[in-house]
Design an enzyme around this catalytic site. Structure first.
Site, PDB file in Angstrom:
ATOM      1  N   LYS A 116      29.502  37.243  79.360  1.00 44.05           N
ATOM      2  CA  LYS A 116      28.144  36.955  78.894  1.00 44.05           C
ATOM      3  C   LYS A 116      28.142  35.937  77.745  1.00 44.05           C
ATOM      4  O   LYS A 116      27.220  35.137  77.622  1.00 44.05           O
ATOM      5  CB  LYS A 116      27.456  38.249  78.454  1.00 44.05           C
ATOM      6  CG  LYS A 116      27.204  39.228  79.608  1.00 44.05           C
ATOM      7  CD  LYS A 116      26.535  40.492  79.101  1.00 44.05           C
ATOM      8  CE  LYS A 116      26.237  41.468  80.224  1.00 44.05           C
ATOM      9  NZ  LYS A 116      25.464  42.636  79.750  1.00 44.05           N
ATOM     10  N   SER A 142      27.801  48.077  75.923  1.00 45.71           N
ATOM     11  CA  SER A 142      29.054  48.312  76.650  1.00 45.71           C
ATOM     12  C   SER A 142      30.047  47.175  76.468  1.00 45.71           C
ATOM     13  O   SER A 142      29.737  46.145  75.873  1.00 45.71           O
ATOM     14  CB  SER A 142      28.758  48.492  78.142  1.00 45.71           C
ATOM     15  OG  SER A 142      27.941  49.618  78.341  1.00 45.71           O
ATOM     16  N   ASP A 202      21.073  42.794  76.955  1.00 47.04           N
ATOM     17  CA  ASP A 202      21.637  43.523  78.081  1.00 47.04           C
ATOM     18  C   ASP A 202      20.507  44.397  78.647  1.00 47.04           C
ATOM     19  O   ASP A 202      19.521  44.674  77.961  1.00 47.04           O
ATOM     20  CB  ASP A 202      22.795  44.390  77.557  1.00 47.04           C
ATOM     21  CG  ASP A 202      23.251  45.402  78.585  1.00 47.04           C
ATOM     22  OD1 ASP A 202      23.612  44.980  79.699  1.00 47.04           O
ATOM     23  OD2 ASP A 202      23.235  46.613  78.275  1.00 47.04           O
ATOM     24  N   MET A 203      20.652  44.839  79.894  1.00 47.03           N
ATOM     25  CA  MET A 203      19.573  45.640  80.497  1.00 47.03           C
ATOM     26  C   MET A 203      19.867  47.138  80.496  1.00 47.03           C
ATOM     27  O   MET A 203      19.250  47.903  79.781  1.00 47.03           O
ATOM     28  CB  MET A 203      19.281  45.127  81.908  1.00 47.03           C
ATOM     29  CG  MET A 203      18.592  43.767  81.898  1.00 47.03           C
ATOM     30  SD  MET A 203      18.215  43.156  83.548  1.00 47.03           S
ATOM     31  CE  MET A 203      17.037  44.374  84.137  1.00 47.03           C
ATOM     32  N   ASN A 220      31.052  44.966  78.455  1.00 47.78           N
ATOM     33  CA  ASN A 220      30.667  43.645  78.973  1.00 47.78           C
ATOM     34  C   ASN A 220      29.739  42.899  78.007  1.00 47.78           C
ATOM     35  O   ASN A 220      29.406  41.745  78.228  1.00 47.78           O
ATOM     36  CB  ASN A 220      30.060  43.724  80.387  1.00 47.78           C
ATOM     37  CG  ASN A 220      28.789  44.547  80.460  1.00 47.78           C
ATOM     38  OD1 ASN A 220      28.367  45.171  79.489  1.00 47.78           O
ATOM     39  ND2 ASN A 220      28.172  44.574  81.622  1.00 47.78           N
ATOM     40  N   THR A 239      22.886  40.263  81.818  1.00 43.52           N
ATOM     41  CA  THR A 239      23.109  41.540  82.487  1.00 43.52           C
ATOM     42  C   THR A 239      24.254  41.508  83.487  1.00 43.52           C
ATOM     43  O   THR A 239      24.630  40.439  83.966  1.00 43.52           O
ATOM     44  CB  THR A 239      21.795  41.978  83.192  1.00 43.52           C
ATOM     45  OG1 THR A 239      22.013  43.190  83.913  1.00 43.52           O
ATOM     46  CG2 THR A 239      21.313  40.911  84.178  1.00 43.52           C
ATOM     47  N   GLY A 240      24.765  42.684  83.795  1.00 38.43           N
ATOM     48  CA  GLY A 240      25.748  42.805  84.874  1.00 38.43           C
ATOM     49  C   GLY A 240      25.074  42.836  86.235  1.00 38.43           C
ATOM     50  O   GLY A 240      25.728  42.699  87.273  1.00 38.43           O
TER      51      GLY A 240
END
Length: 245
Positions: A173, A197, A11-12, A199, A45-46
């Site tokens: 994801k 998080s 994740d970023m 997500n 990532t989102g």
């Protein structure tokens, strides 16, 4: 027990990036080492493509990018492999719902981003990937989650405790990562996934090794195999050094 790790999914925001939205030198070094050992490093990532691609490029990542919470899968040469869209009429409804409740919103289409509650003149002129809402008011958050849960065609998650992110149902994801694994010829057991998080929760649960950031939400720490340091203390570098290299 996890199999040999052949892919690291990162994740970023709140994970790979520190509070200054930078990748620390130790983390850059750990990623370089992983790549040198033929381990895939994939951003999951989102963010939409335009706001994560420069990081992938700077880190020299050679394979795939999972963007908008799994709504798109790209190769690093910007070839689109998969895309999931939200109907334009529904998108307009969701935007208006956020406005009624008084929340700040952001939206990503395949060609643009609308931040700070801005909107296009005509929703039907765009193909829609994701909408997000944020508020520090718990009542507003509860209200919008309740309203959104009536839509069976949507998948809800968050990237911070103060927001809600909306993708088409089935988009997350973990599902995107599974498809990337198929392309590479490995399984989810060969993956270490790191995030902070909601997500990230499915990819952390389904990966061979699931790692929560020290700054992560409690729900993530509860399902992870390990908890690493925070994003401001090289948590990703430490996880790669400890569980992969």
């Amino acid at each position: 027990m996890a199999d040999e790790i052949k892919l690291v999914a990162l994740d970023m925001d709140g994970t790979l990036l520190n509070s200054d939205h930078e990748v620390s030198l130790p983390t850059q070094g750990a990623i370089k080492k992983a790549l040198a050992n033929d381990i895939h490093v994939v951003l999951s990532t989102g963010r939409w493509l335009n706001s994560c691609y420069p990081y992938a490029e700077a880190l020299g990542l050679p394979s795939f990018l999972i963007t908008v919470n799994g709504g798109e899968i790209w190769t690093v040469s910007k070839e689109l492999l998969e895309r999931h869209l939200i109907d334009a009429k529904l998108m307009e409804k969701l935007y208006e719902l956020g406005q009624e409740i008084g929340m700040n919103s952001w939206m990503f289409s395949t060609d643009d981003a609308w931040l700070g509650s801005t909107r296009p003149n005509d929703f039907s002129n765009h193909e829609w990937l994701k909408i997000g809402f944020n508020s520090t008011d718990k009542d507003q958050l509860e209200t919008i989650v309740k309203e959104l849960s009536f839509y069976e065609e949507l998948e809800l998650t968050n990237s911070l405790p103060t927001n809600v992110e909306v993708n088409p149902v089935g988009v997350n994801k973990a599902n995107a990562l599974r498809k990337v694994c198929d392309k590479i010829g490995i399984s989810m057991n060969n993956v270490m996934a790191v995030g902070d998080s909601l997500n990230d929760i499915k990819m952390i649960q389904q990966a061979g090794i699931g790692v929560a950031m020290g700054n992560g939400q409690e729900a993530i720490k509860n399902v992870a195999d390990f908890v690493t340091d925070t994003n401001n203390d090289d948590g990703v570098a430490k996880a790669i050094e400890r569980y992969v290299l």
